[in-house]
Design a protein around this motif. Structure first.
Motif, mmCIF file in Angstrom:
data_model
loop_
_atom_site.group_PDB
_atom_site.id
_atom_site.type_symbol
_atom_site.label_atom_id
_atom_site.label_comp_id
_atom_site.label_asym_id
_atom_site.label_seq_id
_atom_site.Cartn_x
_atom_site.Cartn_y
_atom_site.Cartn_z
ATOM 1 N N PRO A 98 -1.646 2.083 -8.225
ATOM 2 C CA PRO A 98 -0.981 0.833 -8.598
ATOM 3 C C PRO A 98 -0.885 -0.177 -7.439
ATOM 4 O O PRO A 98 -0.900 -1.386 -7.665
ATOM 5 N N LEU A 99 -0.796 0.304 -6.207
ATOM 6 C CA LEU A 99 -0.807 -0.613 -5.058
ATOM 7 C C LEU A 99 -2.243 -0.941 -4.652
ATOM 8 O O LEU A 99 -2.538 -2.050 -4.194
ATOM 9 N N PRO A 102 -3.993 -4.168 -6.620
ATOM 10 C CA PRO A 102 -3.782 -5.525 -6.097
ATOM 11 C C PRO A 102 -4.374 -5.733 -4.708
ATOM 12 O O PRO A 102 -4.869 -6.825 -4.407
ATOM 13 N N VAL A 107 -8.481 -8.606 -1.660
ATOM 14 C CA VAL A 107 -9.542 -8.519 -0.657
ATOM 15 C C VAL A 107 -10.912 -8.851 -1.259
ATOM 16 O O VAL A 107 -11.700 -9.571 -0.650
ATOM 17 N N ALA A 284 -5.079 -7.684 -11.662
ATOM 18 C CA ALA A 284 -4.398 -6.681 -10.825
ATOM 19 C C ALA A 284 -3.230 -6.031 -11.566
ATOM 20 O O ALA A 284 -3.136 -4.794 -11.614
ATOM 21 N N PRO A 285 -2.308 -6.826 -12.179
ATOM 22 C CA PRO A 285 -1.223 -6.156 -12.910
ATOM 23 C C PRO A 285 -1.706 -5.322 -14.088
ATOM 24 O O PRO A 285 -1.178 -4.232 -14.328
ATOM 25 N N ILE B 46 -2.789 -1.780 6.085
ATOM 26 C CA ILE B 46 -2.858 -2.250 4.691
ATOM 27 C C ILE B 46 -2.519 -3.745 4.614
ATOM 28 O O ILE B 46 -3.212 -4.533 3.973
ATOM 29 N N VAL B 50 -5.161 -6.949 3.685
ATOM 30 C CA VAL B 50 -4.941 -7.998 2.683
ATOM 31 C C VAL B 50 -5.040 -9.375 3.352
ATOM 32 O O VAL B 50 -5.654 -10.306 2.801
ATOM 33 N N MET B 69 4.250 -13.079 2.329
ATOM 34 C CA MET B 69 4.021 -12.040 1.311
ATOM 35 C C MET B 69 3.824 -10.678 1.985
ATOM 36 O O MET B 69 4.414 -9.671 1.562
ATOM 37 N N LEU B 73 5.862 -7.054 1.975
ATOM 38 C CA LEU B 73 5.245 -5.751 1.703
ATOM 39 C C LEU B 73 5.572 -4.770 2.830
ATOM 40 O O LEU B 73 5.922 -3.609 2.581
ATOM 41 N N LEU B 77 7.524 -1.178 2.371
ATOM 42 C CA LEU B 77 6.897 0.076 2.803
ATOM 43 C C LEU B 77 7.600 0.652 4.033
ATOM 44 O O LEU B 77 7.749 1.876 4.161
ATOM 45 N N LEU B 114 8.275 4.486 -3.001
ATOM 46 C CA LEU B 114 6.932 4.292 -2.461
ATOM 47 C C LEU B 114 5.901 4.073 -3.571
ATOM 48 O O LEU B 114 4.848 3.499 -3.335
ATOM 49 N N PRO B 118 6.397 -1.361 -4.057
ATOM 50 C CA PRO B 118 5.408 -2.183 -3.346
ATOM 51 C C PRO B 118 4.271 -2.637 -4.264
ATOM 52 O O PRO B 118 3.747 -3.747 -4.120
ATOM 53 N N ALA B 119 3.921 -1.781 -5.248
ATOM 54 C CA ALA B 119 2.831 -2.127 -6.163
ATOM 55 C C ALA B 119 3.235 -3.300 -7.060
ATOM 56 O O ALA B 119 2.474 -4.259 -7.233
ATOM 57 N N LEU B 120 4.458 -3.236 -7.614
ATOM 58 C CA LEU B 120 4.920 -4.326 -8.483
ATOM 59 C C LEU B 120 4.972 -5.645 -7.715
ATOM 60 O O LEU B 120 4.571 -6.697 -8.210
ATOM 61 N N LEU B 122 3.229 -6.596 -5.043
ATOM 62 C CA LEU B 122 1.917 -7.158 -4.716
ATOM 63 C C LEU B 122 1.122 -7.525 -5.969
ATOM 64 O O LEU B 122 0.414 -8.526 -5.978
ATOM 65 N N MET B 123 1.258 -6.719 -7.044
ATOM 66 C CA MET B 123 0.450 -7.012 -8.239
ATOM 67 C C MET B 123 0.897 -8.311 -8.905
ATOM 68 O O MET B 123 0.082 -9.015 -9.496
ATOM 69 N N ALA B 125 2.433 -10.766 -7.130
ATOM 70 C CA ALA B 125 2.198 -11.836 -6.147
ATOM 71 C C ALA B 125 0.840 -12.489 -6.421
ATOM 72 O O ALA B 125 0.675 -13.694 -6.241
#
Lengths: 508, 154
Positions: A98-99, A102, A107, A284-285, B46, B50, B69, B73, B77, B114, B118-120, B122-123, B125
């Motif tokens: 999931p990370l 995105p 990238v 991504a989501p 990481i 990005v 952003m 993150l 993390l 973890l 962080p996924a929510l 960035l996804m 964003a």
């Protein structure tokens, strides 16, 4: 205490007890997938249609295809098995995607799609050559991708045979033959048009099936709290943050699977297929949340099964990979088990079709072009891709059964080989003007020979890295370091030497 | 041999190089310090990876929004790994652990902090920043022109 009938304390043979409803659901699913293949064959008229679906799909289809091909049989069958075997240590792979999606989107999303806008780019090596203008780069990436594809396909074909054998109660060879007939119909004829359509259906089934089974599994073990207390009272480390695995293994997996996601050709390749680059926005989501939902099942099911075994409520499994099928057959309604086992077949097939397509493109396009061969017409190239598709399937099957040691060797390096070859060249190379051809060649050499050398050392000489670190993470890191360090002291195809159209992509 | 180095264009890449080397050193030495250094370097890498991916958009729009952003993150993390190590090293054998939301505390940090936060972050964003900073109509037109020029030249 969980109420489980005494009868299930004995090890069940799923091949003998499979409910006809389960068999029926899986059979209908296979026929449906084959029908899509027949329809898509009529829609596939050019090499572009075959390799990148003619850039015709919207974001739901592309994002679902990206997530479904990353999930694979490893996630649906191997995942519960690893949770069963090593407790929560497998979280360090399961929580990453999931990370990772995105990160890959930031990238590579825009750059990969724009590369397909300014050049005739169908494959991952095409993009690497466009950036670095080097046939040596094409050859290194092509060989790495081809070896990775064969390794993945060998493992996926074994997974297809395992699931269909379990469901249909037939021999392994018959199960494999059924799976291969279906997959051949839609990959040889329908190429990526069939691939994306089937991925969309397979992804949807995976998400729904996973959430339903997650809830049923939690209900069976009376929730996380009861399950973890039972597990912890028997083997405390299994309930720990790193399970039964070395801590450095978990940490290096986290890095490898997170950063390495952007180096997976079956994920990155999908980005070419969007009909409009603006549709990237919600990709991504969609991919990340779908993967999250589809991975819930393996967590509750794998650890739940282990908890049942450790507390004496179920006989120990002969093979950890049986955790998913046995749990489904014994603890869920037949219709749910049928749908989820169809989803497991779908997970394997969606990964397989992506790799078959990428491997065929390697054989019919990348390697011939790196040797200076050109097709007389698009029709001839399309034919060559169809023949190469059949050849890739045939070679992978032969390898599975006749060169088992090669599959065992390559099976462990697939993800790492892709990551180490593609992350430095495209993840860094398409975003950093300072990246040079010499850096790309050096990183490609490290990726190919480093991964193979370490795999041979591990398989045949019992080599292991200090503190249990993953060898594939080492090669990814070394390839990144080499790419940057060599680029800083060389100049070819860097900064002002980059072609104008590629520079516009990097600057976008 | 002339050095191919431009500080303004290469800062994130060089930062990534330093983080990658730190990870390799941590893998070699291992132990508690190695585990902590590896996780911190991986988190740093990481974020820098990005930033490498968005530095053209950052320059095009002359904005610090991507740095902010990534700072967010790193914060998520960083807190997650700090809590993980704190609880893990308190009871590394996980005997008679304290439970949070159904899991031993260190495991709970992995599952609840973890995994998705962080996924929510960035996804979402990505679509939030997409129209303003990542992709705009002007660019669509620009690349369609390049694409049609290329088609015309074939």
């Amino acid at each position: 205490m969980i109420a489980v009938p005494e009868a299930v304390l004995a090890q069940v043979s799923t091949t003998e007890t499979m409910n006809p409803l389960i068999v029926g659901v899986v059979a209908v699913y296979l026929l449906g997938i084959a029908a899509i293949g027949v329809w898509a064959t009529g829609q596939t008229e050019s090499t572009s249609d075959f390799l990148i679906a003619g850039k015709r799909f919207g974001i739901w289809a592309v994002a679902f295809a990206a997530f479904a091909s990353i999930m694979s049989g490893f996630g649906f069958i191997g995942g519960p098995g690893l949770f069963y075997d090593g407790g929560y240590g497998f979280l360090w792979i399961a929580i990453v995607a999931p990370l990772a999606f995105p990160v890959s989107w930031f990238v590579l999303g825009k750059k990969m799609r724009l590369m397909a806008e300014v050049r005739e780019i169908f494959t991952i090596p095409d993009a690497a050559v466009a950036r670095f203008d080097s046939e040596a780069v094409r050859l290194l990436v092509s060989v790495s991708v081809l070896l990775g594809v064969i390794s993945y396909l060998g493992v996926q074909f074994l997974a297809i045979a395992f699931v269909l054998q379990t469901v249909l109660g037939v021999s392994e060879v018959t199960a494999l033959a059924i799976g291969l007939v279906v997959i051949s119909i839609y990959t040889i004829g329908g190429g990526m048009i069939a691939g994306i359509f089937t991925d969309l259906i397979q992804g949807g089934i995976m998400v729904i099936g996973s959430v339903v089974v997650f809830l049923l599994a939690l209900d069976t073990v009376n929730g996380f709290s009861a399950m973890n207390r039972e597990l912890s009272s028997q083997i405390p480390e299994l309930a720990g943050a790193f399970g039964a695995f070395p801590i450095m293994l978990g940490l290096t997996w986290y890095f490898l699977f997170l950063v390495g996601n952007s180096g997976q050709p079956h994920m990155a390749h999908k980005l070419y297929m969007l009909r409009d680059p603006k549709l990237l926005k919600w990709g991504a989501p969609i991919a990340a949340l779908s993967y999250f939902a589809a991975s819930l099942m393996m967590l509750a099911l794998g650890v739940g099964m282990r908890s049942l075994v450790e507390t004496g409520q179920f006989a120990e499994l002969a093979n950890p990979d049986n955790a998913a099928p046995i749990f489904l057959v014994e603890f869920t309604p037949a219709i749910v088990a049928g749908v989820v086992l169809a989803a497991a077949v779908g997970a394997v097939m969606s990964t397989s079709d992506a790799f078959i397509n990428i491997g065929a493109a390697n054989l019919a396009r990348d390697i011939p072009e790196s040797l200076g061969f050109e097709y007389a017409s698009d029709r001839q190239e399309l034919r060559a891709h169809r023949v190469a598709t059949a050849l890739i399937i045939l070679v992978s099957v032969l390898l599975v059964y006749y060169v088992e040691i090669l599959v065992g060797l390559l099976g462990v390096v697939g993800w790492g080989l892709f990551a180490a070859a593609i992350v430095p060249l495209l993840g860094i190379g398409l975003n950093w003007k300072g990246a040079t051809t010499e850096g790309a060649i050096a990183a490609g050499v490290v990726a190919l020979f480093g991964n193979l050398g370490l795999a041979i050392a591990v398989q045949f000489y019992g080599f292991s890295l200090p503190h249990g670190s993953a060898t594939e993470a080492l090669t990814l890191l070394v390839a990144i370091v080499v790419m940057i360090a060599v680029s800083l002291v060389t100049n070819t195809k860097a900064r002002d030497d980059i072609d104008d159209d590629i520079e516009r992509v990097i600057d976008s | 041999m002339a050095l191919n180095f431009n500080p303004s264009e290469d800062k994130y890449v060089v930062g990534g190089l330093v983080a990658a080397v730190a990870m390799l050193v941590a893998m070699y030495f291992g132990g508690q310090a190695g585990q902590i250094v590896f996780s911190a370097s991986a988190v740093a890498f990481i974020g820098l990876y990005v930033l490498i991916g968005v530095q053209s958009s950052e320059r095009r729009h002359d904005t610090n929004v991507f740095k902010l952003m990534i700072a967010g993150l790193w914060l998520i993390l960083g807190v997650a790994f700090a809590l993980l190590w704190h609880f893990h090293f308190q009871n590394p054998a996980y005997t008679d652990p304290t439970y949070w939301l159904g899991f031993p505390r260190a495991t709970a940090v992995v599952v609840y902090l973890l995994w998705m936060p962080p996924a929510l972050y960035l996804m979402f964003a990505y679509p939030y920043l997409f129209n303003t900073y990542i992709w705009d109509e002007e660019q669509v037109a620009e690349f369609r022109t390049v694409g049609s020029d290329e088609e015309g030249n074939k």
